[in-house]
Write a protein that holds these residues in place. Structure first.
Motif, PDB file in Angstrom:
ATOM      1  N   ALA A 127      17.102 -12.129  -6.196  1.00  5.69           N
ATOM      2  CA  ALA A 127      17.587 -10.779  -6.501  1.00  5.69           C
ATOM      3  C   ALA A 127      17.420 -10.411  -7.964  1.00  5.69           C
ATOM      4  N   ALA A 128      17.020 -11.410  -8.805  1.00  6.53           N
ATOM      5  CA  ALA A 128      16.818 -11.117 -10.226  1.00  6.53           C
ATOM      6  C   ALA A 128      15.606 -10.239 -10.461  1.00  6.53           C
ATOM      7  N   ASP A 129      14.655 -10.229  -9.540  1.00  4.67           N
ATOM      8  CA  ASP A 129      13.447  -9.393  -9.652  1.00  4.67           C
ATOM      9  C   ASP A 129      13.301  -8.584  -8.364  1.00  4.67           C
ATOM     10  N   PRO A 130      14.120  -7.561  -8.179  1.00  9.40           N
ATOM     11  CA  PRO A 130      14.049  -6.795  -6.927  1.00  9.40           C
ATOM     12  C   PRO A 130      12.766  -5.996  -6.773  1.00  9.40           C
ATOM     13  N   GLN A 131      12.100  -5.684  -7.880  1.00  4.69           N
ATOM     14  CA  GLN A 131      10.849  -4.915  -7.795  1.00  4.69           C
ATOM     15  C   GLN A 131       9.775  -5.703  -7.058  1.00  4.69           C
ATOM     16  N   THR A 132       9.687  -6.984  -7.332  1.00  3.64           N
ATOM     17  CA  THR A 132       8.680  -7.820  -6.670  1.00  3.64           C
ATOM     18  C   THR A 132       8.930  -7.905  -5.171  1.00  3.64           C
ATOM     19  N   GLU A 133      10.165  -8.129  -4.791  1.00  5.05           N
ATOM     20  CA  GLU A 133      10.486  -8.223  -3.373  1.00  5.05           C
ATOM     21  C   GLU A 133      10.225  -6.902  -2.649  1.00  5.05           C
ATOM     22  N   ALA A 134      10.591  -5.801  -3.282  1.00  7.12           N
ATOM     23  CA  ALA A 134      10.372  -4.497  -2.651  1.00  7.12           C
ATOM     24  C   ALA A 134       8.883  -4.183  -2.523  1.00  7.12           C
TER      25      ALA A 134
ATOM     26  N   LEU B  37       6.775  -3.545   0.950  1.00  3.22           N
ATOM     27  CA  LEU B  37       6.065  -2.272   1.130  1.00  3.22           C
ATOM     28  C   LEU B  37       4.609  -2.503   1.497  1.00  3.22           C
ATOM     29  N   VAL B  38       3.951  -3.450   0.833  1.00  2.00           N
ATOM     30  CA  VAL B  38       2.546  -3.738   1.136  1.00  2.00           C
ATOM     31  C   VAL B  38       2.412  -4.301   2.550  1.00  2.00           C
ATOM     32  N   SER B  39       3.302  -5.174   2.918  1.00  2.39           N
ATOM     33  CA  SER B  39       3.248  -5.749   4.265  1.00  2.39           C
ATOM     34  C   SER B  39       3.498  -4.688   5.329  1.00  2.39           C
ATOM     35  N   TRP B  40       4.421  -3.784   5.060  1.00  2.00           N
ATOM     36  CA  TRP B  40       4.704  -2.712   6.038  1.00  2.00           C
ATOM     37  C   TRP B  40       3.549  -1.724   6.116  1.00  2.00           C
ATOM     38  N   GLY B  41       2.949  -1.377   4.980  1.00  2.87           N
ATOM     39  CA  GLY B  41       1.857  -0.412   4.980  1.00  2.87           C
ATOM     40  C   GLY B  41       0.586  -0.942   5.609  1.00  2.87           C
ATOM     41  N   SER B  42       0.341  -2.228   5.516  1.00  3.87           N
ATOM     42  CA  SER B  42      -0.865  -2.824   6.107  1.00  3.87           C
ATOM     43  C   SER B  42      -0.634  -3.389   7.508  1.00  3.87           C
ATOM     44  N   ARG B  43       0.517  -3.090   8.083  1.00  5.51           N
ATOM     45  CA  ARG B  43       0.834  -3.579   9.441  1.00  5.51           C
ATOM     46  C   ARG B  43       0.795  -5.105   9.525  1.00  5.51           C
ATOM     47  N   GLY B  44       1.206  -5.754   8.437  1.00  4.98           N
ATOM     48  CA  GLY B  44       1.250  -7.199   8.434  1.00  4.98           C
ATOM     49  C   GLY B  44      -0.054  -7.889   8.092  1.00  4.98           C
ATOM     50  N   LEU B  45      -1.117  -7.119   7.820  1.00  4.24           N
ATOM     51  CA  LEU B  45      -2.393  -7.749   7.479  1.00  4.24           C
ATOM     52  C   LEU B  45      -2.372  -8.356   6.083  1.00  4.24           C
TER      53      LEU B  45
ATOM     54  N   ALA C 294       1.988 -12.801  -2.225  1.00  2.00           N
ATOM     55  CA  ALA C 294       3.055 -13.676  -2.720  1.00  2.00           C
ATOM     56  C   ALA C 294       3.743 -13.018  -3.916  1.00  2.00           C
ATOM     57  N   PRO C 295       4.932 -13.438  -4.263  1.00  2.98           N
ATOM     58  CA  PRO C 295       5.604 -12.868  -5.438  1.00  2.98           C
ATOM     59  C   PRO C 295       4.797 -13.036  -6.727  1.00  2.98           C
ATOM     60  N   GLU C 296       4.055 -14.134  -6.835  1.00  2.00           N
ATOM     61  CA  GLU C 296       3.255 -14.330  -8.047  1.00  2.00           C
ATOM     62  C   GLU C 296       2.125 -13.307  -8.167  1.00  2.00           C
ATOM     63  N   ASP C 297       1.584 -12.849  -7.030  1.00  2.00           N
ATOM     64  CA  ASP C 297       0.510 -11.857  -7.075  1.00  2.00           C
ATOM     65  C   ASP C 297       0.995 -10.536  -7.675  1.00  2.00           C
ATOM     66  N   PHE C 298       2.127 -10.085  -7.192  1.00  2.00           N
ATOM     67  CA  PHE C 298       2.646  -8.839  -7.756  1.00  2.00           C
ATOM     68  C   PHE C 298       3.082  -9.019  -9.207  1.00  2.00           C
ATOM     69  N   ALA C 299       3.597 -10.177  -9.544  1.00  3.72           N
ATOM     70  CA  ALA C 299       4.001 -10.424 -10.930  1.00  3.72           C
ATOM     71  C   ALA C 299       2.799 -10.358 -11.875  1.00  3.72           C
ATOM     72  N   MET C 300       1.640 -10.886 -11.435  1.00  6.26           N
ATOM     73  CA  MET C 300       0.445 -10.816 -12.266  1.00  6.26           C
ATOM     74  C   MET C 300      -0.077  -9.384 -12.384  1.00  6.26           C
ATOM     75  N   LEU C 301      -0.027  -8.628 -11.292  1.00  9.90           N
ATOM     76  CA  LEU C 301      -0.467  -7.233 -11.354  1.00  9.90           C
ATOM     77  C   LEU C 301       0.408  -6.420 -12.299  1.00  9.90           C
ATOM     78  N   ARG C 302       1.695  -6.626 -12.233  1.00 15.11           N
ATOM     79  CA  ARG C 302       2.602  -5.914 -13.143  1.00 15.11           C
ATOM     80  C   ARG C 302       2.364  -6.309 -14.584  1.00 15.11           C
TER      81      ARG C 302
END
Length: 330
Positions: free
Chosen positions: A274-281, A285-293, A297-305
């Motif tokens: 819960a310390a990084d809610p942006q990553t979890e959200a 969102l990506v999983s929901w938008g791509s229908r699970g495709l 991982a949390p590290e991927d979004f952390a690197m993009l940010r």
């Protein structure tokens, strides 16, 4: 008887009585026919001359004393010359539309939003440039082992970011003025300063994000407090049971302590997540938008940010160049 004599005065020369030449008088006083169309000024002058001639006393001469040629000349002089109409040629030009005239004078109208967009873009570029200068100066100063070294690093970071801010506009101007070699040198220097600025931004961003995450993960929630209390009780019971030796009940207390420790770790992991809610959200969102495709991982979004936060403060020079170019075309 005296003879009565009557004296008669007989004039030696008897002047014959003047006869009024009706024909001559009529010819002199009768108004002569005028042309129907006369100019207003000529008609007024003729009327004034006729009034003056009627007011003066008429001098009549016997017909035998006035030669006929004089009468003819007098008639010719009395008649005013006919006014010749003036021929004025008016040249009419082609009609010009009012919009064409205004457009030719003031030029094509420019919408207000076309002028506002370059100004907003330049303001955003200067804002990003100021943020980038502050970031690079702060991080460069934090690398110094002493105050003098810190201030020197600060000067280097600020100067490099200023160069990265203004050099694209200068290099683009040199390229338009066909000084291609100087422009290429300018772009090369800008690339070096840009890499230096991005590296400083990466250090600043990663340091602050890590500190914030650790600060949030170290919070003590009610679940963590309860798990810690349960673990403490389990450890105390184990110590009492195992004091006399390892036996059946001692092993049970060891198992209870291990379970309580797992409960505490789970509570702390939930707090850390819960310390990084942006990553979890973002992952959800990506999983929901791509229908699970896609399941990043949390590290991927952390690197993009991290990349975005490092690059955006350093593109102020490019935005400033685009804004100045757009303003010059408006």
């Amino acid at each position: 008887m005296a003879d009565e004599t009557s004296a008669f005065v007989i004039p030696l020369h008897q002047v014959p009585r003047k006869r009024k030449d009706k024909a001559g008088a009529d010819r002199a006083t009768a108004p002569r026919p005028r042309k129907k169309r006369k100019a207003p000024a000529v008609a007024a002058a003729a009327a004034a001359a006729a009034a003056v001639a009627a007011a003066e006393p008429e001098i009549q001469f016997p017909e035998s004393l006035i030669p006929p040629e004089f009468l003819a000349a007098d008639g010719a002089m009395a008649e005013p010359p006919a006014a010749q109409p003036l021929a004025v040629t008016v040249r009419q030009s082609e009609p010009v539309a009012p919009t064409q005239t205004v457009a030719a004078l003031i030029g094509p109208a420019t919408p207000s939003h076309h002028r506002l967009a370059p100004a907003i873009l330049s303001t955003a570029a200067l804002t990003l440039g100021a943020v980038g200068i502050t970031i690079n100066g702060w991080f460069a100063r934090s690398l110094g082992s002493s105050d003098v070294a810190g201030w020197l690093f600060l000067a280097v970071g600020v100067a490099a970011d200023l160069v990265a801010l203004v050099l694209p506009s200068c290099a683009a101007g040199l390229w338009r003025s066909r000084q291609r070699s100087t422009a290429l040198v300018g772009w090369t220097v800008w690339l070096l300063t840009f890499i230096f600025a991005v590296a400083a931004s990466i250090g600043f961003t990663s340091t602050n994000i890590t500190d914030v995450k650790l600060s949030r993960a170290s919070r003590v929630t009610p679940a963590i407090a309860s798990a810690q209390a349960t673990l403490s009780d389990a450890m105390a019971a184990r110590d009492r049971e195992c004091k006399g030796g390892v036996g059946k009940f001692c092993r049970e207390r060891e198992t209870a302590v291990a379970e309580r420790r797992q409960m505490l770790d789970s509570a702390m992991a939930s707090v850390e997540a819960a310390a990084d809610p942006q990553t979890e959200a973002a992952i959800k969102l990506v999983s929901w938008g791509s229908r699970g495709l896609l399941n990043p991982a949390p590290e991927d979004f952390a690197m993009l940010r991290l990349i975005l936060l490092a690059l955006l403060p350093q593109i102020g020079g490019i935005l400033l160049m685009v804004g100045q170019r757009s303003r010059s075309r408006v």
